[in-house]
Design an enzyme around this catalytic site. Structure first.
Site, PDB file in Angstrom:
ATOM      1  NE  ARG A 150      13.826   7.588  36.761  1.00 22.55           N
ATOM      2  CZ  ARG A 150      12.839   8.466  36.636  1.00 22.55           C
ATOM      3  NH1 ARG A 150      11.639   8.073  36.286  1.00 22.55           N
ATOM      4  NH2 ARG A 150      13.055   9.740  36.884  1.00 22.55           N
ATOM      5  CE1 TYR A 199       6.266   4.742  28.639  1.00 23.38           C
ATOM      6  CE2 TYR A 199       5.923   3.862  30.844  1.00 23.38           C
ATOM      7  CZ  TYR A 199       6.235   4.913  30.012  1.00 23.38           C
ATOM      8  OH  TYR A 199       6.527   6.141  30.544  1.00 23.38           O
ATOM      9  CB  SER A 208      10.297  14.382  32.790  1.00 24.30           C
ATOM     10  OG  SER A 208       9.925  13.812  34.016  1.00 24.30           O
ATOM     11  CD  GLU A 224       5.325  13.548  44.159  1.00 21.14           C
ATOM     12  OE1 GLU A 224       6.360  13.060  43.658  1.00 21.14           O
ATOM     13  OE2 GLU A 224       4.338  13.892  43.487  1.00 21.14           O
ATOM     14  CB  VAL A 235       7.999   8.696  28.757  1.00 25.92           C
ATOM     15  CG1 VAL A 235       7.816  10.199  28.970  1.00 25.92           C
ATOM     16  CG2 VAL A 235       7.367   8.278  27.428  1.00 25.92           C
ATOM     17  CD  GLU A 257       2.327   9.130  36.695  1.00 25.96           C
ATOM     18  OE1 GLU A 257       2.053   8.992  37.898  1.00 25.96           O
ATOM     19  OE2 GLU A 257       3.426   9.584  36.297  1.00 25.96           O
ATOM     20  CG  ASN A 291      10.592   8.868  41.044  1.00 24.46           C
ATOM     21  OD1 ASN A 291      10.560   8.202  42.074  1.00 24.46           O
ATOM     22  ND2 ASN A 291       9.808   9.904  40.879  1.00 24.46           N
TER      23      ASN A 291
END
Ligand SMILES: *[C@@H]1O[C@H](CO)[C@@H](O)[C@H](O)[C@H]1NC(C)=O
Length: 342
Positions: free
Chosen positions: A186, A225, A178, A122, A176, A239, A230
């Site tokens: 971002r 993409y 979450s 992280e 994408v 990833e 984050n």
């Protein structure tokens, strides 16, 4: 006779002394040269890595003795059996569980000189409580290139054989997400881009959640993409870049560490870096106005390279064995937080 007797005793003593000296010499030589040449080498000792908490899991996976063999490490054993604390060659602590379960480190039972490894994938923005871990760990396992055990999220490797064809494209840009938080860079960039560029948003934070197996086929239909990390930190490339974009067959538009960092991992013309543009409008115009031949140039690497993902914690922990012989002993991260935030 008595003279002769005496001299023969002297001769015997002299011989005895010589044989003794020769024996000592031979022993010394043997010690100096190690095992006799041609002799069978002893069996390589197995290195035991104790994993204190299996990351993000209540139940650790099955860890047979040959867990590390597929990674070329036959003499490396991973275990979560805490009774091995006294004998393990190294112990790995995954940070998230230290943080959330407030677990106590087994400091009182730590054998003298046993290397302890701090492990986390992280970013510093999502890592808390490091100030409590001063002067405990000897080695760090993370995505940072200056880690003792460096484990990136992915890597490009030489490709053997032809590249599979690119997926057919029907959309311009996909994202994408979450966990959408307005304060994140971002989110700000997305807000600036959206008026000028059609971005299809998927994931838990959108009206279009995706099942785990749907993500790659979905984003593969897009030309670009948005691989927006984050948080922006040294070497923090996840990833989102390796899997969701490069492996899926979409061109990554990256927001993360500086361009030079990405270039240390991938060819300079394999991605679009948001820092290359003066404004979100310019970036949108570049993406939307690109012709096909310019677009295809982003995939030049695919003919000679392929993406290798490192997402399995078993492989990451086996890497401790591979690195161990090269790591310093006795050094301690007195200020782990300072190191990680640098
Ligand atoms: C495509 O775009 C590139 C870069 O903008 C340009 O140099 C090239 O001439 C264009 N090709 C065609 C066929 O329009």
């Amino acid at each position: 006779m008595s003279n002769a007797g005496l001299s023969s005793t002297r001769r015997q003593r002299a011989w005895g002394g010589l044989v003794g000296v020769a024996l000592l010499l031979a022993l010394w030589l043997l010690w100096l040269l190690g095992p006799a040449p041609g002799g069978a080498p002893g069996p390589q000792p197995t290195v035991t890595i104790l994993v204190w908490h299996w990351p993000f899991a209540e139940q650790p996976p099955e860890l047979p003795h040959n867990t590390c063999t597929p990674y070329g490490l036959a003499h490396c054993r991973l275990s979560t059996d805490r009774s091995l604390l006294a004998s393990a060659d190294a112990v790995v602590f995954h940070h998230r569980e230290l943080e959330t379960r407030r677990s106590r480190l087994p400091l009182a039972q730590r054998p003298q000189g046993q290397p302890w490894v701090w492990a986390s994938m992280e970013s510093p923005s999502h890592t808390h409580g490091l100030h409590r871990l001063r002067g405990v760990f000897n080695w760090v396992l993370s995505y940072r290139r200056d880690s003792d055990i460096f484990v990136p999220y992915g890597r490009l490797e030489p490709r053997l054989g032809p590249a599979p064809p690119l997926p057919a494209k029907s959309g311009l840009a996909a994202w994408v997400v979450s966990n959408f938080q307005e304060r994140q860079l971002r989110a700000k960039l997305y807000r600036q881009l959206a008026p000028h560029l059609r971005v299809d948003v998927f994931g838990r934070a959108s009206r279009r959640p995706l099942c785990a197996d749907c993500l790659l086929p979905t984003v593969a239909r897009y030309r670009f993409y948005l691989a927006f990390e984050n948080s922006q930190h040294r070497d923090y490339i996840t990833e989102k870049f390796w899997r969701n974009a490069l492996a899926a067959g979409a061109v990554p538009v990256v927001l993360g560490p500086p361009r030079a960092t990405y270039e240390a991992f991938a060819p300079a013309d394999a991605f679009v870096h948001v820092d290359d543009f003066g404004s979100a409008f310019e970036l949108a115009a570049f993406l939307a106005g690109m012709n096909e031949s310019r677009y295809q140039r982003f995939f030049a690497w695919r003919s000679r390279l392929r993406v290798r993902l490192f997402s399995d914690w078993r492989e990451r922990f086996c890497a401790v064995c591979a690195r161990m012989p090269h790591l310093p002993r006795g050094r301690v991260y007195e200020d782990l937080e300072g190191w990680f935030r640098a």
